[in-house]
Design a protein around this motif. Structure first.
Motif, short mmCIF file in Angstrom:
data_model
loop_
_atom_site.label_atom_id
_atom_site.label_comp_id
_atom_site.label_asym_id
_atom_site.label_seq_id
_atom_site.Cartn_x
_atom_site.Cartn_y
_atom_site.Cartn_z
N GLU A 466 24.13 0.04 29.71
CA GLU A 466 23.27 0.78 28.79
C GLU A 466 24.09 1.71 27.88
OE1 GLU A 466 19.31 1.11 31.53
OE2 GLU A 466 21.09 2.14 32.24
N ALA A 469 22.66 3.18 24.44
CA ALA A 469 21.69 4.24 24.72
C ALA A 469 22.39 5.51 25.18
CB ALA A 469 20.69 3.76 25.77
N GLU A 473 22.24 9.23 23.35
CA GLU A 473 21.72 10.40 24.07
C GLU A 473 22.80 11.46 24.26
OE1 GLU A 473 19.11 9.80 27.34
OE2 GLU A 473 18.18 8.05 26.43
N PHE A 538 20.93 -1.14 25.95
CA PHE A 538 19.89 -0.13 25.80
C PHE A 538 19.15 0.08 27.13
CE2 PHE A 538 20.62 -1.97 21.60
CZ PHE A 538 20.91 -0.81 20.88
N SER A 543 17.00 -2.39 20.29
CA SER A 543 17.59 -1.65 19.19
C SER A 543 16.53 -1.05 18.27
CB SER A 543 18.51 -2.57 18.38
OG SER A 543 19.09 -1.88 17.31
N HIS A 545 13.87 0.25 19.13
CA HIS A 545 13.37 1.47 19.76
C HIS A 545 14.42 2.58 19.73
CE1 HIS A 545 11.00 -1.72 22.17
NE2 HIS A 545 10.35 -1.39 21.06
N TYR A 546 15.64 2.24 20.06
CA TYR A 546 16.68 3.26 20.20
C TYR A 546 17.31 3.67 18.88
CZ TYR A 546 17.47 4.92 24.91
OH TYR A 546 17.36 5.62 26.08
N SER A 549 16.76 7.27 17.94
CA SER A 549 17.17 8.33 18.87
C SER A 549 18.29 9.19 18.27
CB SER A 549 17.59 7.73 20.21
OG SER A 549 16.48 7.18 20.87
N PRO A 610 11.56 6.12 24.71
CA PRO A 610 12.54 6.17 23.62
C PRO A 610 11.96 6.25 22.22
CG PRO A 610 13.25 4.60 25.27
CD PRO A 610 11.87 5.04 25.67
#
Length: 763
Positions: A466, A469, A473, A538, A543, A545-546, A549, A610
């Motif tokens: 992951e 992601a 973060e 992720f 991708s 969704h993230y 971020s 996310p």
């Protein structure tokens, strides 16, 4: 003429009917809650994955009817037919499962104590579920069971039939348990070491004490499926059963409390919280506690369904993390430490995953209930002192699940939102330790930190799961550390590195797709690339969704995408694309994928965290009316106070906090800043009573299903064109007057001066 007057009369009647359905004032908010919201769930499709928690806000113990087998994370499922017992629970989610649980079950006729044999058919028609009270008729035993909670105790009331064979079974469960019966005192004590997540912590026991108001005519212990003759038993799976002769309709009362410290502390908890109170007195106190807590937010001018949904969501925001501390005989705050097994002074909390809750739940506490989060911050200090790290998922202690270093956001947001009176310097040390080191497990500290600090990203090809992601973060978490450092007056020489790392998100932006993409150690892109592939690079998303971020620098993300117009088009694409997916990284369709697929909102997967903030990003691109449309659409379609009322895991209050914030008309897109981003309020009026006594009044008198667009906004009677509100300003008290219309105002909030904070803008 007659037809016209009939039509006019019909229209007037319809308008009056709609007006009659609107709720003007709520005086008893706890009665609007449905604790069964989200309970029609299963492992492959979550409609909330909740259970009906009978508890008081942030209580150490909750209680729930148990339909699943003991030890099953799905404690209560709405479509079940039988109840196996009433369980004391500390469970934050079915995936994390439970710890320190034990169960109680009344039985009549043949003495049955094993969970399948003692189980009874029940019906929702003979069930009453409230936050402060639960009642159900157990058909196989002809017994009605009622229970009411306190923070660390509860009272039960069993209404038995005429029988010389009425029993109450105590199940201390497996993994090591103990029971002892004291017939002369009408008392049972015991402990359970049942623990689901990770190795058993040192000195872990949940001690319980139980008192009845009726003498026993029988008292026996049992081990697994065998009845024993003695009054005391220690084994892998211990239980007790006590029997009575009962008259028809006779009520047998039971008081129970528990402690993670000792039997003596459990007795003290019972004496302090229940004492000589009757069942009805405890019920009244629990109800009053709920109404006092809920009444911090008063909503008016919504439909019956909207009211029920709002207060049912608010209920879910008030449980986790729950108290793990107790008050000793000298009135000192004490706790059992899940880190070293010692009994130590001070606060302790458990039962939350920061990957979920940093987004809205903790900002919600900082706005509405800051004093409880001050206790939680003091608990984090003890986490660090006793364990050497801040937890990212405490259940309790350190759980090796999920990603990120989002304790940084939780700590920074609290301080920046004005919380004071605790040792922030120790927390500052804890944040720096977590940001620059790998922890003892992957989910503590920063997994892959060496690569992240050297390359500016965690590579795909170095066996760090992951990785994309985690990179995104960590970059946001670095931003929150920088923000806290500035607030604490730390020198640039100490905090500048975190500002630099906050821009690491740019290292994973792929210009060819306009999306975030994993990168190899040598700087090449990971191939083949599918933006619809869940997992892999992720976390519980893809991708699409993230990519969003980048909480700290939405303007920078928009610039990478080619400017605001293309940024808004990219946001639109999330909703217009079909819900296709690639599940190959998981080897099967996980429930989060299925929930996106069936929601009919394209790639927008509101059922998981996310992407939940993404709708509000339209405010950063000059199209706030699109945020207003989709916020209202999501509230209307994805939430309802019914057993299937959520669109994915509720997750420790996070998914509920999204709704509560959104219904008020704003959302904390970027925790660790002073801003909330404006959406579209749901009700005609919301009154928020702050802890400092000030009020925030949100008026939207023309609000309706059609009127979902903000035509104009006045803040303390002055025009407010910005797409955001200031936390520090709201804390002084404020009146917001929203003029809502059925058509969007495409001029308001469209200039850069009106956009919310982005780091690269330097605002």
């Amino acid at each position: 003429m007659i037809k016209k007057s009939l039509l006019t009369a019909f229209g007037l009647a319809c308008a009056q009917l709609l007006a009659a359905q609107m709720v003007t004032k709520v005086s008893d908010p706890v009665e609007w809650i449905n604790p069964l919201m989200g309970t029609m769930s299963k492992p492959d499709l979550s409609n909330g994955n909740t259970y009906p928690a009978v508890a008081v806000p942030w209580g150490m113990n909750f209680w729930t009817p148990q339909t699943g087998k003991m030890g099953d994370g799905w404690a209560y499922r709405y479509d079940a037919d039988k109840i196996r017992g009433f369980k004391q629970t500390h469970q934050p989610s079915p995936w994390m499962n439970d710890y320190g649980q034990f169960a109680i079950m009344p039985v009549t006729g043949k003495l049955r104590f094993e969970q399948d044999e003692r189980a009874s058919w029940f019906s929702h028609k003979a069930e009453v579920s409230k936050p402060y009270y639960y009642s159900v008729y157990l058909a196989d035993h002809n017994v009605t069971t009622e229970l009411v909670p306190t923070e660390r105790a509860a009272q039960f009331r069993f209404t038995f039939p005429k029988s010389d064979s009425s029993y109450v079974v105590i199940d201390a469960l497996d993994r090591g348990s103990y029971v002892k019966i004291f017939p002369e005192q009408k008392k049972i004590i015991g402990y359970t070491k049942k623990y689901a997540r990770g190795p058993l912590p040192k000195n872990f026991k949940n001690y319980f004490v139980i008192y009845f108001d009726k003498p026993f005519v029988l008292g026996k212990t049992w081990e697994k499926n065998k009845l024993k003759d003695g009054l005391e038993l220690e084994s892998d799976h211990s239980g007790a059963v006590v029997g009575f002769k009962t008259a028809n309709g006779e009520k047998v009362n039971m008081k129970v409390a528990s402690s993670f410290i000792s039997f003596e502390q459990a007795e003290l908890n019972l004496k302090r919280e229940v004492g000589n109170d009757s069942f009805e007195a405890t019920k009244a106190k629990a109800k009053a506690t709920w109404n006092k807590t809920l009444s911090r937010i008063s909503v008016e001018g919504g439909t019956i369904d909207q009211m029920r949904t709002f207060y049912s969501c608010l209920y879910r925001t008030l449980f986790f993390p729950n108290k793990l501390y107790e008050i000793d005989a000298n009135n000192k705050i004490m706790h059992w430490s899940p880190y070293n097994g010692e009994i130590l002074p001070g606060y302790m909390f458990a039962g939350t995953g920061f990957w979920d809750t940093f987004r809205a739940l903790y900002p919600f506490l900082n706005l509405v209930y800051p004093s409880i989060n001050k206790e939680m911050q003091e608990g984090l200090i003890n986490d660090y002192k006793e364990g050497g790290w801040l937890p990212e998922w405490s259940s309790p202690g350190y759980a090796n699940i999920m990603i990120g270093n989002n304790s940084a956001s939780v700590v920074a947001d609290a301080y920046i939102k004005g919380l004071r009176g605790y040792d922030i310097e120790t927390l500052w040390k804890a944040l720096k330790n977590g940001a620059n080191n790998e922890g003892p497990i992957a989910a503590v500290g920063r997994n892959g930190v060496k690569y992240y600090n050297e390359l500016g990203y965690v590579p795909f090809d170095v066996r760090v799961n992951e990785n994309a992601a985690k990179t995104l973060e960590y970059a946001y978490d670095d931003f929150t550390i920088y923000q806290l450092g500035k607030a604490l007056g730390k020198p640039e020489s100490e905090i500048g590195i975190y500002a630099k790392r906050a821009m690491n998100y740019k290292n994973l932006f792929d210009p060819s797709s306009g999306l975030m993409r994993a990168k190899n150690k040598d700087g090449s892109w990971q191939t083949p690339f599918s933006p619809f592939k869940w997992g892999g690079a992720f976390t519980e998303g893809n991708s699409w969704h993230y990519t969003w971020s980048v909480f700290q620098d939405v303007a920078g993300l928009a610039k990478l995408m080619g400017g605001n117009e293309k940024f808004v088009q990219k946001l639109d694409s999330v909703f217009t694309m079909p819900p296709v997916f690639d599940e190959s990284a998981y080897g099967g369709v996980i429930h989060e994928i299925r929930e996106m697929q069936i929601a009919n909102m394209g790639q927008y997967a509101h059922g998981n965290q996310p992407i939940q903030h993404m709708i509000y990003l339209y405010n950063y691109g000059g199209a706030p009316w699109k945020a207003q449309y989709w916020v209202r659409e999501t509230m209307d379609r994805m939430y309802k106070a019914t057993p299937d009322g959520y669109c994915g895991d509720e997750d420790n209050g996070q998914t509920s906090a999204w709704y509560v914030f959104s219904a008020m008309g704003f959302y904390p897109v970027t925790p660790a800043t002073d801003q909330y981003v404006i959406g579209a309020p749901l009700f005609k009026k919301v009154t928020l009573t702050l802890e400092n006594g000030k009020k925030v009044v949100i008026n939207a008198p023309s609000n309706s299903d059609a009127n979902r667009y903000v035509n104009a906004l006045k803040y303390n009677a002055k025009p407010h064109t910005k797409n955001w509100l200031s936390h520090s300003s709201l804390m002084k008290g404020a009146t917001l007057d929203f003029d809502m219309k059925s058509a969007p105002n495409k001029q308001r909030g469209t200039t850069k001066a009106d956009f919310p904070y982005s780091m690269s803008d330097g605002k």
